[in-house]
Enzyme design. Sequence first.
Site, PDB file in Angstrom:
ATOM      1  N   ASP A  10       0.774  -0.917  -0.317  1.00 50.52           N
ATOM      2  CA  ASP A  10      -0.043   0.062  -0.181  1.00 50.52           C
ATOM      3  C   ASP A  10       0.909   1.371   0.084  1.00 50.52           C
ATOM      4  OD1 ASP A  10      -2.315   1.987   0.039  1.00 50.52           O
ATOM      5  OD2 ASP A  10      -1.827   2.112   2.269  1.00 50.52           O
ATOM      6  N   ASP A  12      -0.117   4.932   0.983  1.00 46.42           N
ATOM      7  CA  ASP A  12      -0.204   6.541   1.860  1.00 46.42           C
ATOM      8  C   ASP A  12      -0.224   5.461   3.765  1.00 46.42           C
ATOM      9  OD1 ASP A  12      -0.743   7.844  -0.193  1.00 46.42           O
ATOM     10  OD2 ASP A  12      -2.633   7.812  -0.365  1.00 46.42           O
ATOM     11  N   ILE A  48      -9.783   3.666   1.393  1.00 47.10           N
ATOM     12  CA  ILE A  48     -11.029   3.470   0.644  1.00 47.10           C
ATOM     13  C   ILE A  48     -11.021   4.774  -0.435  1.00 47.10           C
ATOM     14  CG2 ILE A  48     -12.487   2.148   2.128  1.00 47.10           C
ATOM     15  CD1 ILE A  48     -13.909   4.781   2.898  1.00 47.10           C
ATOM     16  N   SER A 117      -4.769   5.277  -4.434  1.00 48.09           N
ATOM     17  CA  SER A 117      -5.027   6.604  -4.558  1.00 48.09           C
ATOM     18  C   SER A 117      -4.671   6.997  -6.006  1.00 48.09           C
ATOM     19  CB  SER A 117      -4.297   7.268  -3.394  1.00 48.09           C
ATOM     20  OG  SER A 117      -3.242   8.790  -4.110  1.00 48.09           O
TER      21      SER A 117
HETATM   22  P1  B16 Z   1      -6.935  10.222  -3.494  1.00 51.13           P
HETATM   23  P2  B16 Z   1      -3.791   3.819   0.381  1.00 51.13           P
HETATM   24  C1  B16 Z   1      -5.858   6.028  -0.062  1.00 51.13           C
HETATM   25  O1  B16 Z   1      -4.120   5.669  -0.816  1.00 51.13           O
HETATM   26  C2  B16 Z   1      -5.979   6.501   1.452  1.00 51.13           C
HETATM   27  O2  B16 Z   1      -5.652   5.625   2.762  1.00 51.13           O
HETATM   28  C3  B16 Z   1      -7.503   7.090   1.592  1.00 51.13           C
HETATM   29  O3  B16 Z   1      -7.659   7.926   2.295  1.00 51.13           O
HETATM   30  C4  B16 Z   1      -7.533   7.355  -0.181  1.00 51.13           C
HETATM   31  O4  B16 Z   1      -9.061   8.637   0.056  1.00 51.13           O
HETATM   32  C5  B16 Z   1      -7.642   6.598  -0.855  1.00 51.13           C
HETATM   33  O5  B16 Z   1      -6.349   6.338  -1.271  1.00 51.13           O
HETATM   34  C6  B16 Z   1      -7.345   7.666  -1.996  1.00 51.13           C
HETATM   35  O6  B16 Z   1      -6.742   8.893  -2.245  1.00 51.13           O
HETATM   36  O7  B16 Z   1      -7.675  10.740  -2.548  1.00 51.13           O
HETATM   37  O8  B16 Z   1      -5.537  10.467  -3.473  1.00 51.13           O
HETATM   38  O9  B16 Z   1      -6.749   9.171  -4.456  1.00 51.13           O
HETATM   39  O10 B16 Z   1      -3.654   3.444   1.422  1.00 51.13           O
HETATM   40  O11 B16 Z   1      -4.495   2.950  -0.486  1.00 51.13           O
HETATM   41  O12 B16 Z   1      -2.650   4.164  -0.512  1.00 51.13           O
HETATM   42 MG    MG Z   2      -2.396   3.367   2.939  1.00 49.75          MG
END
Ligand code: B16
Ligand code: MG
Length: 218
Positions: A10, A12, A48, A117
């Site tokens: 992952d 973030d 998410i 993300s």
């Molecule tokens: P974005 P990951 C996720 O990244 C985040 O944990 C989540 O908080 C966020 O809403 C989602 O990406 C979408 O991100 O708005 O930048 O498209 O933890 O799956 O790397």
């Molecule tokens: Mg994450």
Amino acid sequence: MNTIKGCIFDLDGVIVDTAKYHYLAWKKLAQELEINFSIADNERLKGISRIESLEILLSHGNISFDHNTKLKLAEKKNTLYVDYISKINKSEVLPGIETFIKSLKEQNLKIALGSSSKNANLILKKIDMLEFFDSVIDGNKISKTKPNPEIFLLCAKEIGLRPENCMVFEDSEAGLIAAKRAGMYAVGIGRPDILKSAHIVINGFHSTSLSKLLQHEN
Ligand code: B16
Ligand code: MG
């Protein structure tokens, strides 16, 4: 014990400390909408998609909007978030992660990114880590967000491995559930009292190795 031939990370909260910026951006939006939103509430948003996160925030504040307004609010949150991440650099990479990934590569394991993300590529470029990954699957390439297993199954397909030969590193419950639904070994990064769906939980990569993680498998 399954043979681990690939690791899926992952982004973030696992590779880079951007989870805090998602929180700060949601918090600012919540304040504008006069919704109380704490760091504990933020746990449900981790992993998410942006629009689903907004839905959770609005239902938390008992507010409803039409579809177009929701799209504008999601865009506003993203502008706030991108403003934060445009300033990041290698110093925000989490301790030990680069050394850990390099050691996996030396052991000929495949490496993939599985991030919800849509900003994943931008972040990987900012921290100069794009070249570490054999495959990058992000929020632009999937139709169903975590806890659906689609993202991790696609990662496995792209690196040419069976799900049971993959290990997933995740900081969110949604992501850990997705990894287990995909039939993969799920390693939580964070606190065991929060990451209840993990096979095992570690608090970071500073003193871990693949052999140590495999000792816990089964
Ligand atoms: P974005 P990951 C996720 O990244 C985040 O944990 C989540 O908080 C966020 O809403 C989602 O990406 C979408 O991100 O708005 O930048 O498209 O933890 O799956 O790397
Ligand atoms: Mg994450």
